[in-house]
Design an enzyme around this catalytic site. Structure first.
Site, PDB file in Angstrom:
ATOM      1  N   LYS A  13       0.752  -1.298  -0.066  1.00  0.00           N
ATOM      2  CA  LYS A  13      -0.038  -0.176  -0.019  1.00  0.00           C
ATOM      3  C   LYS A  13       0.727   1.361  -0.052  1.00  0.00           C
ATOM      4  O   LYS A  13       0.791   2.266  -0.709  1.00  0.00           O
ATOM      5  CB  LYS A  13      -0.966   0.020   1.151  1.00  0.00           C
ATOM      6  N   ARG A  88     -10.063   0.503   8.313  1.00  0.00           N
ATOM      7  CA  ARG A  88      -9.467  -0.831   8.643  1.00  0.00           C
ATOM      8  C   ARG A  88     -10.654  -1.836   9.392  1.00  0.00           C
ATOM      9  O   ARG A  88     -10.325  -2.769   9.866  1.00  0.00           O
ATOM     10  CB  ARG A  88      -8.304  -0.329   9.538  1.00  0.00           C
ATOM     11  N   ARG A 125      11.499  -5.801   5.259  1.00  0.00           N
ATOM     12  CA  ARG A 125      11.437  -4.273   5.335  1.00  0.00           C
ATOM     13  C   ARG A 125      12.268  -3.852   6.114  1.00  0.00           C
ATOM     14  O   ARG A 125      12.520  -3.789   7.340  1.00  0.00           O
ATOM     15  CB  ARG A 125       9.984  -3.871   5.418  1.00  0.00           C
ATOM     16  N   ARG A 158      11.037  -1.840  11.537  1.00  0.00           N
ATOM     17  CA  ARG A 158       9.922  -1.299  12.068  1.00  0.00           C
ATOM     18  C   ARG A 158       9.766  -2.126  13.606  1.00  0.00           C
ATOM     19  O   ARG A 158       9.833  -3.466  13.362  1.00  0.00           O
ATOM     20  CB  ARG A 158       8.733  -1.337  11.386  1.00  0.00           C
ATOM     21  N   ARG A 169      -0.602  -9.063  13.438  1.00  0.00           N
ATOM     22  CA  ARG A 169      -1.145  -8.056  12.235  1.00  0.00           C
ATOM     23  C   ARG A 169      -1.928  -8.739  11.318  1.00  0.00           C
ATOM     24  O   ARG A 169      -2.955  -8.115  10.855  1.00  0.00           O
ATOM     25  CB  ARG A 169      -0.227  -7.301  11.763  1.00  0.00           C
TER      26      ARG A 169
END
Ligand code: AP5
Length: 218
Positions: A13, A88, A125, A158, A169
């Site tokens: 996203k 969400r 990431r 992160r 998540r």
């Protein structure tokens, strides 16, 4: 044009929103980025949101909805925006419906990705501590390991990209966010894009579909 990018964590996203924002000249509004900046700056919002963000849960609707309502009432997004990370859950979608005066120009792009790919993307990431640019150890590596190509800042993981938090998540997404696929399909707003592909293929697919979609809306 108002665009919502919907999809699981790691679907791309943020990556696609950044490119799309440049190509369509629309502001990118990322609730995750706003919350992370608030946490970094220790603002009252950041202090409240920290434990939810770092555990992979959703920040309470009241806080996030107020934050988005304030942002989209600003004059720079009067003509449109790209929403990344909001809504969400159904409650947030209903709030958005209530504060969007015009909905005819709303399109929801659903970035559909398989779970093994999501886990690979999230665990690899890395983000720049200074400018928040996003990299991936394998898929989009920086020129110099551990260093941001744009500003030379240090690349870090992160806190919510650790294995246990990723699992949570994905669970939160399945339980709370995925019902939005049906919500927006029923309203004839949803367009599905296969986001397992290379970023360049995904963006060209999005642009092609948006062009076709806006022609049918005229
Ligand atoms: P948020 O920041 O929105 O996180 P997310 O939805 O989990 O999404 P991500 O940022 O992890 O993934 P992405 O889809 O943007 O993927 P990216 O492009 O970075 O939210 C974080 C937290 O904030 C939430 O958990 C929650 O606590 C809170 N929050 C936010 N909004 C909220 C709301 N509305 N209500 C309540 N709480 C809220 O890509 C991932 C990686 O893959 C990158 O390394 C990238 O380089 C790579 N990559 C991307 N695309 C490709 C591709 N096509 N091929 C190969 N690699 C790719």
């Amino acid at each position: 044009m108002k665009i919502i990018l919907l999809g699981p964590p790691g679907a791309g996203k943020g990556t696609q929103a950044k490119t799309l924002s440049g190509k369509l000249n629309l502001k990118h509004i990322s609730t995750g980025d706003i919350l992370r900046a608030a946490i970094k700056n220790n603002t009252p919002l950041g202090i409240e949101a920290k434990r939810f963000v770092e555990s992979g849960g959703l920040v309470p609707d009241a806080l996030v909805t107020k934050m988005v309502a304030e942002r989209i009432s600003q004059s720079d997004v009067e003509d449109g925006f790209i929403l990344d990370g909001f809504p969400r859950n159904i409650q947030q979608a209903q709030s958005l419906d209530s504060f969007l005066k015009i909905q005819a120009d709303l399109t929801v792009i659903y970035l559909d990705s398989s779970e093994n790919i999501l886990i690979q993307r999230l665990s690899g990431r890395r983000i720049c501590q200074k400018c928040q640019a996003v990299f991936h150890t394998q898929n989009m590596p920086p020129k110099k390991e551990g260093t941001c190509d744009s500003c030379g800042g240090a690349l870090v993981q992160r806190p919510d990209d650790r294995e246990e938090t990723i699992k949570n998540r994905l669970l939160v997404y399945r339980e709370q966010t995925s019902p939005l696929i049906e919500y927006y399909t029923a309203r004839k707003k949803l367009i599905r894009v296969d986001s397992d592909k290379e970023p360049e293929i995904v963006i060209s697919e999005i642009l092609k579909i948006l062009k076709k979609y806006s022609a049918t809306q005229k």
